[in-house]
Design a protein around this motif. Structure first.
Motif, PDB file in Angstrom:
ATOM      1  N   PRO A 110       0.852  -1.107  -0.067  1.00 28.11           N
ATOM      2  CA  PRO A 110       0.038   0.166   0.025  1.00 28.11           C
ATOM      3  C   PRO A 110       0.805   1.206   0.022  1.00 28.11           C
ATOM      4  O   PRO A 110       1.870   1.379   0.513  1.00 28.11           O
ATOM      5  CB  PRO A 110      -0.856  -0.201   1.239  1.00 28.11           C
ATOM      6  N   GLY A 111       0.563   2.100  -0.739  1.00 27.56           N
ATOM      7  CA  GLY A 111       1.157   3.494  -0.614  1.00 27.56           C
ATOM      8  C   GLY A 111       2.150   3.785  -1.860  1.00 27.56           C
ATOM      9  O   GLY A 111       2.752   4.732  -1.872  1.00 27.56           O
ATOM     10  N   LEU A 112       2.442   2.822  -2.564  1.00 28.88           N
ATOM     11  CA  LEU A 112       3.789   2.704  -3.357  1.00 28.88           C
ATOM     12  C   LEU A 112       3.064   3.511  -4.858  1.00 28.88           C
ATOM     13  O   LEU A 112       2.219   3.627  -5.237  1.00 28.88           O
ATOM     14  CB  LEU A 112       3.951   1.533  -4.012  1.00 28.88           C
ATOM     15  N   GLU A 113       4.186   4.347  -5.012  1.00 25.86           N
ATOM     16  CA  GLU A 113       4.176   4.955  -6.345  1.00 25.86           C
ATOM     17  C   GLU A 113       4.453   3.874  -7.530  1.00 25.86           C
ATOM     18  O   GLU A 113       5.575   3.611  -7.439  1.00 25.86           O
ATOM     19  CB  GLU A 113       4.828   6.592  -6.354  1.00 25.86           C
ATOM     20  N   LYS A 114       3.668   3.876  -8.556  1.00 24.41           N
ATOM     21  CA  LYS A 114       4.297   3.093  -9.515  1.00 24.41           C
ATOM     22  C   LYS A 114       4.135   3.558 -10.909  1.00 24.41           C
ATOM     23  O   LYS A 114       3.150   4.245 -11.067  1.00 24.41           O
ATOM     24  CB  LYS A 114       3.244   1.732  -9.679  1.00 24.41           C
ATOM     25  N   GLY A 152      -0.471   7.112 -11.779  1.00 22.48           N
ATOM     26  CA  GLY A 152       0.720   6.267 -11.449  1.00 22.48           C
ATOM     27  C   GLY A 152       0.358   4.929 -11.227  1.00 22.48           C
ATOM     28  O   GLY A 152       0.895   4.151 -10.922  1.00 22.48           O
ATOM     29  N   HIS A 153      -1.027   4.450 -11.485  1.00 26.63           N
ATOM     30  CA  HIS A 153      -1.436   3.188 -11.433  1.00 26.63           C
ATOM     31  C   HIS A 153      -1.986   2.556 -12.816  1.00 26.63           C
ATOM     32  O   HIS A 153      -2.847   1.805 -12.434  1.00 26.63           O
ATOM     33  CB  HIS A 153      -2.576   3.053 -10.327  1.00 26.63           C
ATOM     34  N   ALA A 154      -1.806   3.282 -13.699  1.00 25.35           N
ATOM     35  CA  ALA A 154      -2.224   2.562 -15.218  1.00 25.35           C
ATOM     36  C   ALA A 154      -1.684   1.192 -15.035  1.00 25.35           C
ATOM     37  O   ALA A 154      -0.586   0.798 -14.922  1.00 25.35           O
ATOM     38  CB  ALA A 154      -1.758   3.517 -16.307  1.00 25.35           C
ATOM     39  N   GLY A 155      -2.535   0.265 -15.819  1.00 28.19           N
ATOM     40  CA  GLY A 155      -2.191  -0.999 -16.260  1.00 28.19           C
ATOM     41  C   GLY A 155      -2.175  -2.006 -15.066  1.00 28.19           C
ATOM     42  O   GLY A 155      -2.024  -3.070 -14.974  1.00 28.19           O
ATOM     43  N   GLU A 156      -3.077  -1.749 -13.776  1.00 32.81           N
ATOM     44  CA  GLU A 156      -3.171  -2.683 -12.892  1.00 32.81           C
ATOM     45  C   GLU A 156      -4.241  -3.646 -13.126  1.00 32.81           C
ATOM     46  O   GLU A 156      -4.222  -4.730 -12.537  1.00 32.81           O
ATOM     47  CB  GLU A 156      -3.857  -1.777 -11.565  1.00 32.81           C
ATOM     48  N   ALA A 178      10.404   3.842  -0.572  1.00 33.82           N
ATOM     49  CA  ALA A 178      11.166   2.999   0.716  1.00 33.82           C
ATOM     50  C   ALA A 178      10.157   2.967   1.883  1.00 33.82           C
ATOM     51  O   ALA A 178      10.296   2.072   2.754  1.00 33.82           O
ATOM     52  CB  ALA A 178      12.579   3.744   0.892  1.00 33.82           C
ATOM     53  N   ARG A 179       9.699   4.175   2.491  1.00 30.17           N
ATOM     54  CA  ARG A 179       8.663   4.243   3.321  1.00 30.17           C
ATOM     55  C   ARG A 179       7.535   3.265   3.379  1.00 30.17           C
ATOM     56  O   ARG A 179       7.337   2.582   4.504  1.00 30.17           O
ATOM     57  CB  ARG A 179       8.505   5.714   3.795  1.00 30.17           C
ATOM     58  N   ALA A 180       7.211   3.341   2.202  1.00 24.00           N
ATOM     59  CA  ALA A 180       6.059   2.187   1.987  1.00 24.00           C
ATOM     60  C   ALA A 180       6.392   0.983   2.085  1.00 24.00           C
ATOM     61  O   ALA A 180       5.663   0.087   2.777  1.00 24.00           O
ATOM     62  CB  ALA A 180       5.310   2.652   0.814  1.00 24.00           C
ATOM     63  N   PHE A 240      14.181   7.791  -8.919  1.00 16.10           N
ATOM     64  CA  PHE A 240      14.863   8.680  -8.466  1.00 16.10           C
ATOM     65  C   PHE A 240      14.779  10.142  -9.199  1.00 16.10           C
ATOM     66  O   PHE A 240      14.586  11.016  -8.496  1.00 16.10           O
ATOM     67  CB  PHE A 240      16.266   8.201  -8.573  1.00 16.10           C
ATOM     68  N   GLU A 241      14.653   9.824 -10.455  1.00 17.18           N
ATOM     69  CA  GLU A 241      14.350  11.058 -11.386  1.00 17.18           C
ATOM     70  C   GLU A 241      13.037  11.977 -10.974  1.00 17.18           C
ATOM     71  O   GLU A 241      13.134  13.178 -10.941  1.00 17.18           O
ATOM     72  CB  GLU A 241      14.315  10.660 -12.779  1.00 17.18           C
ATOM     73  N   HIS A 242      12.144  10.951 -10.967  1.00 23.60           N
ATOM     74  CA  HIS A 242      10.719  11.632 -10.806  1.00 23.60           C
ATOM     75  C   HIS A 242      10.669  12.404  -9.370  1.00 23.60           C
ATOM     76  O   HIS A 242      10.196  13.569  -9.470  1.00 23.60           O
ATOM     77  CB  HIS A 242       9.798  10.499 -10.702  1.00 23.60           C
ATOM     78  N   HIS A 243      11.081  11.710  -8.277  1.00 29.54           N
ATOM     79  CA  HIS A 243      11.349  12.460  -7.079  1.00 29.54           C
ATOM     80  C   HIS A 243      12.067  13.633  -7.148  1.00 29.54           C
ATOM     81  O   HIS A 243      11.626  14.741  -6.269  1.00 29.54           O
ATOM     82  CB  HIS A 243      11.638  11.289  -6.184  1.00 29.54           C
TER      83      HIS A 243
END
Length: 338
Positions: A110-114, A152-156, A178-180, A240-243
């Motif tokens: 839960p909470g992951l950015e994909k 960020g959840h396309a393709g699920e 990493a926190r998630a 890393f780039e996105h963040h």
């Protein structure tokens, strides 16, 4: 007499301690790769030590399971891995385990950015057809770096239908992810081992605070070079780039399992010249000669990035060393004067 009494008391104390330890026995935990192992190790500090599968300089993209790894998986109570799109070598062993272990696929935390795989433009087509019996079909449109499709959840839907590979699986290279991941590890371990739940949750709180401080530190490190374009060996750095808003211009290859041909290398070399890319980054597990071919005849410099921590010693501090090393490598190479 006093000596006999002391001996009896010591024996009783040791027996009681052994009984408590047996009652609060730590589960056997196995983790697939070093960055995830580091986060799980931090959650388990003071309680136990998780085992690691992909050790040394090996890459999960090309890893072959060893007999000792198979034995560890067989004996495990909890297994953490990222998922089918990264550690394909684990798919069949995990299917064969039966019901003993709790297997945690962290791409579902839960909470992951994909973020979806990037294709087109500077990124070559990502085609897994024929690999390990899977056909991973993706759209042909390119994805602008940092852009999320459908939040960020396309393709699920494809993921639910077991069509793996829709997402970039280098999830750990964002401190938010990493926190998630750490939170999910703490949740699973607390449920599996309630006797140590308080310790897991306390470790999670400490780790979360440290990750927040690391996030600020890295943002400051890369700030001076955010707008300088660079080329990476394979497309592992999107999170890393996105963040942090750094400017990747493309990758030599999307999938390190398949080495690029001469035409691809020529295309990248021309892109380096056209874009004025300052640096082209190799990775320690893969052939550095390819980077030398790409920068030949250009003004670009070469550096090394290590997204899977191949050169680092496992442990709770590895994740922090990994993220700092990426940030400093970018700053040092991109900050050089031509």
């Amino acid at each position: 007499m006093q000596k006999a009494v002391r001996t009896l008391l010591l024996t009783t104390a040791l027996f009681s301690a052994g009984t408590i330890a047996a009652r609060a026995e730590t589960p056997d935990v196995v983790v697939s790769i070093k960055p995830i192992h580091s986060l799980v190790t931090a959650i388990m500090q003071g309680v136990g030590e998780p085992a690691l599968i992909v050790e040394g300089g090996a890459s999960p993209h090309t890893y072959a399971l060893k007999p000792s790894n198979a034995a560890a998986l067989q004996d495990a109570d909890v297994i953490f891995w990222v998922g089918h799109g990264l550690e394909a070598f684990l798919e069949k062993p995990l299917e064969a385990l039966g019901g003993k272990a709790t297997v945690v696929e962290l791409e579902d935390a839960p909470g992951l950015e994909k973020l979806p795989f990037r294709e087109g433009g500077p990124f070559e087509a990502h085609d897994h057809e024929g690999e390990d019996g899977h056909d991973h079909a993706h759209g042909e449109e390119g994805h602008d770096h940092g852009k999320e499709a459908d939040g960020g959840h396309a393709g699920e839907a494809g993921h639910e239908g077991h069509e793996h590979g829709a997402f970039d699986m280098h999830l750990w290279l964002s401190p938010d992810n990493a926190r998630a991941i750490a939170a999910e590890a703490a949740r699973v371990l607390s449920e599996k081992d309630p006797d140590h739940a308080a310790a897991y949750q306390a470790n999670l709180a400490a780790l979360t605070e440290k990750l927040g401080a690391l996030d600020k530190e890295i943002a400051e490190t890369v700030a001076p070079v955010k707008d300088k374009p660079f080329i990476v060996f394979h497309d592992a750095y999107q999170y890393f780039e996105h963040h942090y808003g750094v400017a990747t211009a493309g990758s030599i290859t999307v999938s390190p399992e398949t080495m690029p041909g001469a035409a691809r290398l020529t295309e990248i070399r021309e892109k380096v010249k056209t874009l004025g890319a300052t640096c082209v980054f190799a990775e320690p597990q893969f052939e550095p000669k390819l980077v030398n071919v790409v920068i030949e005849g250009t003004d670009a410099k070469s550096g090394t990035l290590d997204p899977e921590a191949a050169t680092l010693e496992p442990g709770a501090d590895l994740y922090f060393t990994l993220m700092r090393s990426i940030a400093t490598s970018l700053r040092d190479c991109l900050g050089q004067k031509g």
